[in-house]
Scaffold this active site. Sequence first.
Site, PDB file in Angstrom:
ATOM      1  N   HIS A  37      43.327  51.927  83.462  1.00 58.08           N
ATOM      2  CA  HIS A  37      43.484  53.091  84.356  1.00 58.08           C
ATOM      3  C   HIS A  37      42.115  53.604  84.816  1.00 58.08           C
ATOM      4  O   HIS A  37      41.941  53.978  85.973  1.00 58.08           O
ATOM      5  CB  HIS A  37      44.166  54.254  83.626  1.00 58.08           C
ATOM      6  CG  HIS A  37      45.579  54.003  83.213  1.00 58.08           C
ATOM      7  ND1 HIS A  37      45.972  53.940  81.889  1.00 58.08           N
ATOM      8  CD2 HIS A  37      46.703  53.817  83.943  1.00 58.08           C
ATOM      9  CE1 HIS A  37      47.274  53.744  81.834  1.00 58.08           C
ATOM     10  NE2 HIS A  37      47.742  53.652  83.052  1.00 58.08           N
ATOM     11  N   GLY A 147      47.235  48.596  89.658  1.00 57.00           N
ATOM     12  CA  GLY A 147      46.704  47.425  88.977  1.00 57.00           C
ATOM     13  C   GLY A 147      47.574  46.217  89.294  1.00 57.00           C
ATOM     14  O   GLY A 147      48.801  46.325  89.367  1.00 57.00           O
ATOM     15  N   SER A 186      49.376  50.446  78.108  1.00 54.27           N
ATOM     16  CA  SER A 186      49.634  51.549  77.170  1.00 54.27           C
ATOM     17  C   SER A 186      50.515  51.061  76.031  1.00 54.27           C
ATOM     18  O   SER A 186      50.476  51.598  74.924  1.00 54.27           O
ATOM     19  CB  SER A 186      50.325  52.706  77.894  1.00 54.27           C
ATOM     20  OG  SER A 186      49.527  53.128  78.971  1.00 54.27           O
TER      21      SER A 186
END
Length: 285
Positions: A37, A147, A186
Amino acid sequence: MEIIESIEAMRDRSRELRREGKTISLVPTMGYLHEGHLFLMRDGRSRADCLVISIYVNPTQFSPGEDFERYPRDFERDVALAKQAGVDIIFCPTSNDMYPEGYLTYVNVEKMTAELCGLTRPNYFRGVTTICAKLFNIVAPHLAIFGKKDFQQYQVIRQMVRDLNMELEIVGLPTVRENGGLAMSSRNVYLAAQERESALSLYAALKLADDMYRQGERDARVILAEARKIIEERPYTVIDYAKIVSAQSMKEVTRIEGETVFALAVKVGATRLIDNHVFGDSLEI
Ligand code: PAF
């Protein structure tokens, strides 16, 4: 850095910025920020006057039984990281505001969403395109940055923006990898130490496919057979899909011609990981 929760306040702030002639970049996230990120944010910072990130774990992109409830969240840590990355505004709406009682409208991109992740996650893309359309309407960014680790998502969003004549640019950036090649996500936090070892096989499989391609192999079945072995010989891995697909339609191809992607989804223990490689692109860590 401003933290804005209300949709109206975010709209007002964007209008004000646009009136002042400022450009706005948006990095949509579900929080629990990592280096991937931060890479998108640094890029967003350099491309516009005002960098907005959204932090919102979007319930409509999870199917029943998926990890919506236990999806990792740490807002204070996210705020600190965003500040360091030069974010100007964090937009963090509530579900009551995003999906109030009586909510009935969804955005659906057809066909390409029925392939790959769409096969096992039926609500996923409808949820993603709906929330992104809402965020684009509220934040009114000049550009939004995604992304390419989520390559199918990136292509689906581009398709939506094209089809619905939305007035913004979609920027896709390369995947950021940990040492050993594991794509930053994540969800990596769910992996136990031995599972993490096995998870490295995704990158190893992409690397082998890339090497074979560079040596001249163009038969998708030959590449897939070798690449699958690398993943299957590791413990805790179950392949959801390993496919070589057209980058436009997401449909499987038998020969690598034009823009073609090796797309992977693998369960490592209880954690589903995805990764991909566009043949011809760099795969360096
Ligand atoms: O990629 C993600 O984190 C999410 O799918 C996104 C784009 C923020 C939409 O909720």
